[in-house]
Write a protein that holds these residues in place. Structure first.
Motif, PDB file in Angstrom:
ATOM      1  N   UNK A 357       0.835  -1.204   0.000  1.00 21.56           N
ATOM      2  CA  UNK A 357       0.000   0.000   0.000  1.00 21.56           C
ATOM      3  C   UNK A 357       0.866   1.250   0.000  1.00 21.56           C
ATOM      4  N   UNK A 358       1.960   1.211   0.752  1.00 22.95           N
ATOM      5  CA  UNK A 358       2.841   2.382   0.822  1.00 22.95           C
ATOM      6  C   UNK A 358       3.517   2.642  -0.520  1.00 22.95           C
ATOM      7  N   UNK A 359       4.097   1.611  -1.137  1.00 24.42           N
ATOM      8  CA  UNK A 359       4.764   1.850  -2.422  1.00 24.42           C
ATOM      9  C   UNK A 359       3.736   2.128  -3.520  1.00 24.42           C
ATOM     10  N   UNK A 360       2.520   1.565  -3.383  1.00 21.51           N
ATOM     11  CA  UNK A 360       1.463   1.907  -4.332  1.00 21.51           C
ATOM     12  C   UNK A 360       1.086   3.375  -4.239  1.00 21.51           C
ATOM     13  N   UNK A 361       1.061   3.910  -3.017  1.00 21.53           N
ATOM     14  CA  UNK A 361       0.779   5.331  -2.833  1.00 21.53           C
ATOM     15  C   UNK A 361       1.869   6.190  -3.461  1.00 21.53           C
ATOM     16  N   UNK A 362       3.116   5.761  -3.331  1.00 21.93           N
ATOM     17  CA  UNK A 362       4.222   6.516  -3.939  1.00 21.93           C
ATOM     18  C   UNK A 362       4.089   6.530  -5.457  1.00 21.93           C
ATOM     19  N   UNK A 363       3.825   5.364  -6.046  1.00 24.44           N
ATOM     20  CA  UNK A 363       3.648   5.310  -7.507  1.00 24.44           C
ATOM     21  C   UNK A 363       2.478   6.196  -7.938  1.00 24.44           C
ATOM     22  N   UNK A 364       1.385   6.154  -7.186  1.00 27.71           N
ATOM     23  CA  UNK A 364       0.206   6.946  -7.556  1.00 27.71           C
ATOM     24  C   UNK A 364       0.508   8.435  -7.499  1.00 27.71           C
ATOM     25  N   UNK A 365       1.227   8.882  -6.484  1.00 27.44           N
ATOM     26  CA  UNK A 365       1.530  10.314  -6.354  1.00 27.44           C
ATOM     27  C   UNK A 365       2.312  10.811  -7.563  1.00 27.44           C
ATOM     28  N   UNK A 366       3.328  10.076  -7.967  1.00 24.34           N
ATOM     29  CA  UNK A 366       4.145  10.524  -9.095  1.00 24.34           C
ATOM     30  C   UNK A 366       3.384  10.405 -10.415  1.00 24.34           C
ATOM     31  N   UNK A 367       2.627   9.335 -10.591  1.00 25.47           N
ATOM     32  CA  UNK A 367       1.871   9.179 -11.839  1.00 25.47           C
ATOM     33  C   UNK A 367       0.775  10.228 -11.947  1.00 25.47           C
ATOM     34  N   UNK A 368       0.081  10.502 -10.855  1.00 23.30           N
ATOM     35  CA  UNK A 368      -0.968  11.520 -10.897  1.00 23.30           C
ATOM     36  C   UNK A 368      -0.370  12.909 -11.121  1.00 23.30           C
ATOM     37  N   UNK A 369       0.806  13.150 -10.569  1.00 27.21           N
ATOM     38  CA  UNK A 369       1.470  14.442 -10.799  1.00 27.21           C
ATOM     39  C   UNK A 369       1.796  14.626 -12.275  1.00 27.21           C
ATOM     40  N   UNK A 370       2.291  13.565 -12.935  1.00 30.59           N
ATOM     41  CA  UNK A 370       2.568  13.654 -14.367  1.00 30.59           C
ATOM     42  C   UNK A 370       1.291  13.878 -15.159  1.00 30.59           C
ATOM     43  N   UNK A 371       0.219  13.194 -14.772  1.00 30.62           N
ATOM     44  CA  UNK A 371      -1.053  13.372 -15.461  1.00 30.62           C
ATOM     45  C   UNK A 371      -1.582  14.794 -15.293  1.00 30.62           C
ATOM     46  N   UNK A 372      -1.486  15.321 -14.080  1.00 29.76           N
ATOM     47  CA  UNK A 372      -1.950  16.689 -13.821  1.00 29.76           C
ATOM     48  C   UNK A 372      -1.126  17.697 -14.600  1.00 29.76           C
ATOM     49  N   UNK A 373       0.184  17.504 -14.641  1.00 26.09           N
ATOM     50  CA  UNK A 373       1.045  18.425 -15.386  1.00 26.09           C
ATOM     51  C   UNK A 373       0.747  18.364 -16.880  1.00 26.09           C
ATOM     52  N   UNK A 374       0.454  17.181 -17.402  1.00 26.72           N
ATOM     53  CA  UNK A 374       0.159  17.064 -18.839  1.00 26.72           C
ATOM     54  C   UNK A 374      -1.148  17.757 -19.188  1.00 26.72           C
ATOM     55  N   UNK A 375      -2.158  17.628 -18.324  1.00 24.72           N
ATOM     56  CA  UNK A 375      -3.428  18.303 -18.596  1.00 24.72           C
ATOM     57  C   UNK A 375      -3.253  19.813 -18.583  1.00 24.72           C
ATOM     58  N   UNK A 376      -2.429  20.293 -17.639  1.00 24.76           N
ATOM     59  CA  UNK A 376      -2.188  21.730 -17.578  1.00 24.76           C
ATOM     60  C   UNK A 376      -1.391  22.197 -18.793  1.00 24.76           C
ATOM     61  N   UNK A 377      -0.402  21.421 -19.220  1.00 25.44           N
ATOM     62  CA  UNK A 377       0.387  21.769 -20.390  1.00 25.44           C
ATOM     63  C   UNK A 377      -0.486  21.774 -21.646  1.00 25.44           C
ATOM     64  N   UNK A 378      -1.349  20.786 -21.754  1.00 26.27           N
ATOM     65  CA  UNK A 378      -2.245  20.717 -22.916  1.00 26.27           C
ATOM     66  C   UNK A 378      -3.172  21.926 -22.959  1.00 26.27           C
ATOM     67  N   UNK A 379      -3.708  22.313 -21.820  1.00 27.31           N
ATOM     68  CA  UNK A 379      -4.583  23.484 -21.767  1.00 27.31           C
ATOM     69  C   UNK A 379      -3.816  24.756 -22.095  1.00 27.31           C
ATOM     70  N   UNK A 380      -2.576  24.825 -21.606  1.00 27.70           N
ATOM     71  CA  UNK A 380      -1.757  26.016 -21.873  1.00 27.70           C
ATOM     72  C   UNK A 380      -1.441  26.135 -23.361  1.00 27.70           C
ATOM     73  N   UNK A 381      -1.110  25.029 -24.015  1.00 24.45           N
ATOM     74  CA  UNK A 381      -0.784  25.066 -25.437  1.00 24.45           C
ATOM     75  C   UNK A 381      -2.009  25.343 -26.294  1.00 24.45           C
TER      76      UNK A 381
END
Length: 383
Positions: A357-381
């Motif tokens: 559960x702990x390492x799953x939470x770590x993977x989720x945090x980084x993957x969700x951060x990349x997803x959030x950054x991509x959505x923001x980048x797409x909106x910005x472009x």
């Protein structure tokens, strides 16, 4: 509760008798699940396995006397990430939400992490630097935006120097690069190197030169037809056979090579989809203006193609980040590998749920951060 909220509830959850029944059943089931999870987490789970082994999860067997180098690496990455976020998150309301969320996360980490006083001060100092970097990126976004890529590129050799040593610093062998540190390092290098290779393969597959086109097609189809674990085993076993006898590639480098070779093929297909979305008329118009083929590709085709496939590219980045967990099967002690080592400790046998559960939470945090950054980048472009 306002009339607007009551109207929304009636329209979406209680519009008919069967919708009302389904809503009540789902709420009861959700309550039962949440109560069970909270009961297990507060009365049955043994979170000591996380607290005791937290340094192993984060940096593995990295020498404890050199932790200051890991803190500097964290500070560099955090400041650059904060500046990047400040450049992209420019709206006032969104900025306020980001600050509140970040403050909450830092407060939780300071409370729950089993850190000594010095480490808590260092973490608090990094949090202050992140706030400052976020403010700098937000206030000087127009000046910093063109230089962000260069800042990240220049920081990378500095980070590698701090982790590996040399040039005046004590060397740290790669077999001591473990845990989250190794996962992030291998994922970052693989993403950065597989992206341009994938772009070149996509351009090669659409090339008019038969040799280049068929080589690209052959590479892409062969790699996509082989599972990743097979590519990783080939990189570990077969790659040294093609090198001189006195040249020995490090196991970490061989693992990175396998990830790059595999990811580049899928990256190429994603980019090729973007290339096919560009109207032929734009290319013809650019050539009519006197631009040669290289300038047409660099200035007209690629910018539009890459913007069109941002979601697919980020999906590939996220998949590559998670695929680093397969390296534990090859003896590399990254995040999943260090978890298996911790579960082998006699006092923590059977603590699978807490650890994963702990390492799953770590993977989720980084993957969700990349997803959030991509959505923001797409909106910005798109603006």
């Amino acid at each position: 509760m306002t009339n607007k909220q009551l109207t929304w509830l009636h329209k979406n959850l209680f519009s008919t008798w069967y919708n009302s029944l389904l809503t009540v059943v789902c709420l009861v089931f959700l309550f039962w699940i949440v109560r069970g999870v909270i009961t297990w987490a507060t009365t049955q789970a043994q979170w000591a396995v996380i607290q005791v082994n937290l340094p192993l999860f984060l940096v593995g067997r990295f020498p404890q006397t050199l932790y200051w180098r890991a803190w500097i690496v964290l500070a560099i990455a955090a400041i650059l990430s904060a500046i990047t976020a400040g450049v992209f998150f420019s709206k006032q309301q969104l900025t306020r939400r980001v600050i509140i969320f970040f403050t909450f996360i830092v407060g939780v980490l300071l409370v729950i992490l089993p850190l000594d006083f010095i480490s808590r001060i260092q973490l608090l100092l990094i949090a202050v630097l992140i706030f400052a970097g976020f403010g700098v990126g937000r206030n000087f976004s127009e000046v910093l935006a063109p230089w962000l890529s260069l800042l990240w590129v220049l920081s990378f050799p500095i980070i590698l120097w701090l982790i590996g040593g040399g040039f005046g610093l004590q060397s740290v062998p790669t077999n001591l690069w473990n845990g989250l540190l190794l996962t992030l390092l291998m994922a970052a290098i693989s993403i950065v190197l597989s992206f341009p290779i994938g772009v070149l393969l996509a351009l090669g597959r659409t090339s008019d030169l038969p040799v280049v086109r068929w080589f690209s097609i052959l590479y892409i189809e062969i790699v996509r037809g082989v599972p990743l674990i097979g590519i990783l085993f080939l990189a570990q076993v077969m790659l040294p056979l093609f090198l001189p006898a006195d040249v020995r590639l490090d196991r970490v480098l061989r693992g990175i090579a396998g990830l790059i070779l595999f990811s580049a093929a899928y990256m190429a297909e994603n980019v090729r989809g973007g290339l096919q979305s560009i109207p032929q008329g734009q290319i013809e118009a650019a050539k009519a203006l006197g631009l040669n083929t290289a300038l047409v590709v660099l200035l007209i085709v690629l910018p539009q193609a890459l913007r069109a496939v941002i979601p697919a590219l980020v999906g590939q980045f996220i998949s590559l980040f998670k695929d680093t967990s397969l390296l534990s099967l090859l003896g590399l002690v990254e995040l999943t590998g260090i978890a298996r080592s911790i579960l082998a400790q006699p006092e923590f046998l059977g603590r699978y749920a807490e650890v994963y559960l702990f390492i799953g939470l770590i993977y989720w945090v980084f993957c969700y951060s990349m997803s959030l950054a991509s959505r923001r980048l797409e909106k910005q472009l798109n603006q």
